[in-house]
Design an enzyme around this catalytic site. Structure first.
Site, PDB file in Angstrom:
ATOM      1  N   SER A 208      -5.345 -75.399 -51.387  1.00 61.99           N
ATOM      2  CA  SER A 208      -4.612 -76.405 -52.177  1.00 61.99           C
ATOM      3  C   SER A 208      -3.128 -76.068 -52.199  1.00 61.99           C
ATOM      4  CB  SER A 208      -5.197 -76.470 -53.587  1.00 61.99           C
ATOM      5  OG  SER A 208      -4.666 -77.579 -54.262  1.00 61.99           O
ATOM      6  N   ASN A 209      -2.405 -76.630 -53.143  1.00 56.92           N
ATOM      7  CA  ASN A 209      -0.978 -76.336 -53.290  1.00 56.92           C
ATOM      8  C   ASN A 209      -0.611 -76.323 -54.777  1.00 56.92           C
ATOM      9  OD1 ASN A 209      -0.260 -79.130 -54.109  1.00 56.92           O
ATOM     10  ND2 ASN A 209      -0.982 -79.587 -52.038  1.00 56.92           N
ATOM     11  N   TYR A 210       0.658 -76.076 -55.062  1.00 56.56           N
ATOM     12  CA  TYR A 210       1.086 -75.859 -56.459  1.00 56.56           C
ATOM     13  C   TYR A 210       1.319 -77.136 -57.264  1.00 56.56           C
ATOM     14  CZ  TYR A 210       1.929 -70.935 -55.354  1.00 56.56           C
ATOM     15  OH  TYR A 210       1.775 -69.634 -55.017  1.00 56.56           O
ATOM     16  N   ALA A 276       0.506 -84.569 -53.687  1.00 58.81           N
ATOM     17  CA  ALA A 276       0.784 -83.554 -52.674  1.00 58.81           C
ATOM     18  C   ALA A 276      -0.537 -83.334 -51.926  1.00 58.81           C
ATOM     19  CB  ALA A 276       1.265 -82.273 -53.330  1.00 58.81           C
TER      20      ALA A 276
END
Ligand code: C5P
Length: 397
Positions: A208-210, A276
């Protein structure tokens, strides 16, 4: 805009209380129904008789009527009003509002208020400038209340400075603009994607991402506040939504997000793609937890669908589509390329280079590039204020 609107006008103990009479008249002249709630100190500056004659309603001040003990329900007022305005608002009332000190009818009404609250401070310049007053005002802003800043000029103390309550006509203009804004997107349906996506590796791990989803949720709120019906397709986030006009569809992976967004988009007037989305997902999903064995583990990743590009292809000429770009280098050039490739009408560029912009934080600093070649740079702002700017551009298109 004010015709038929139900307004609770809170009056407190400031010399500017005499202006409440003019304010009252201006609101009534525009068709509003006004209910006065006055503090005990407010009555020292303007009589309830004056205000009751203007509004043709009894002024509410005490919890109980002295002669027959009738209880005045602050809860009923909170449900009745379309808007509450406290003008003038003294430092004391502002302090009580900020800290929930419910020792008079005005504060209990404020604490029960379901409608938006506007506050027009009035006080001496030093009281206004005091860190205590300023921090209380910041608190009230953080509760979602609107402050109508005082002006600078001659004060009752015979000093000059910032602390004069804004003039009644200007206050009325602020309220009219507020109600006008609330209808700007009425009857419009808007799709918003938000948050990250999780791409599963095995039953316990994902890529995943932030992304926190804060920007997308702020956009959903602003669109809903301006009258739109919002369809918020969100990846996994720690955020809540409570606006009745926001329909939230929770998804996990890019593929789930694509499916939800693609199904919804034909019935939308606009789409703002803020998510995102993970660019890649694991080529395969391991049904069992991948074991550690001390060896190098190579992950094979395959590209995820580009949701924005897919919707760009489907877009009709009566629809508006916007995307986001988070760039670390050649920001403008890359954002413009994305705008064209995905057939967007505008793209919101934020750079990780700017302090306070990007993931997790509550602020953002953006530029908006349109398909017509315009570029507008905005200063660092709270994400909600950034969302207001983005929605203004959407409306202009
Ligand atoms: O190409 P890039 O990921 O930088 O583009 C960002 C924009 O495209 C954002 O609006 C994002 O929500 C959208 N996007 C998408 N699907 C992807 C990747 C990005 O909708 N797979």
């Amino acid at each position: 805009m004010l015709n038929g609107k139900k307004i609770v006008l809170g009056v407190t103990g400031s010399i500017a209380a005499y202006k409440a009479a003019f304010l009252c008249r201006a609101l009534i002249k525009r068709g509003a129904e006004v209910q006065i709630v006055i503090t005990p100190a407010g009555k020292e500056f303007i009589t309830p008789a004056t205000l009751s004659a203007l509004t043709q309603k009894p002024v509410v001040s005490e919890f109980f009527t002295a002669n027959d003990g009738t209880w005045h329900s602050h809860v009923d007022l909170g449900l009745w009003a379309d808007l509450m305005l406290i003008a003038p608002a003294t430092a004391s009332t502002i302090g009580k509002m900020a800290n929930g000190i419910a020792d008079n009818m005005l504060i209990t009404t404020y604490l029960s208020m379901k409608a938006p609250v506007f506050i027009a401070p009035a006080m001496d310049l030093d009281m206004y400038a005091h860190p205590s007053t300023q921090s209380n005002l910041e608190k009230l802003k953080s509760y979602g209340n609107y402050i109508i800043e005082p002006t600078t000029g001659f004060l009752a103390s015979s000093l000059e400075g910032k602390g004069r309550m804004e003039e009644p006509d200007a206050i009325v203009a602020v309220l009219e603009a507020y109600f006008e804004k609330k209808t700007q997107l009425s009857k419009k349906k808007i799709l918003i994607t938000a948050g990250p996506t999780y791409e599963k590796l095995d039953p316990v791990r994902y890529i995943s991402n932030y992304s926190s989803g804060k920007m997308g949720f702020a956009l959903a709120e602003v669109c809903a506040e301006r009258g739109a019906e919002v369809f918020l397709v969100s990846g996994p986030v720690q955020l809540t939504t409570n606006h009745p006009a926001i329909k939230r569809i929770d998804v996990e992976s890019a593929e789930e997000m694509r499916q939800a967004a693609t199904e919804l988009f034909p019935n939308m007037d606009a789409g703002i793609l803020c998510a995102a989305v993970a660019d890649y997902k694991p080529a395969g999903f391991s049904e069992k937890k991948i074991k550690r064995n001390g060896e190098i583990l190579n992950l094979e990743l395959v590209p995820n669908p580009d949701i924005a590009a897919g919707l760009g292809k489907m877009k009709r000429c009566d629809q508006v589509l916007a995307g986001f770009a988070l760039e670390t280098d050649n920001a403008v050039e890359n954002a413009l390329q994305k705008l064209q490739k995905k057939n967007l009408d505008f793209i919101v560029l934020n750079s990780l280079q700017d302090e306070g912009a990007g993931f997790q934080v509550d602020t953002n600093k953006i530029s908006i590039l349109t398909a017509k070649g315009e570029k507008t740079d905005f200063p660092l702002k709270q994400k909600k204020a950034v969302a207001e700017d983005i929605v203004d551009v959407l409306l202009s298109l």
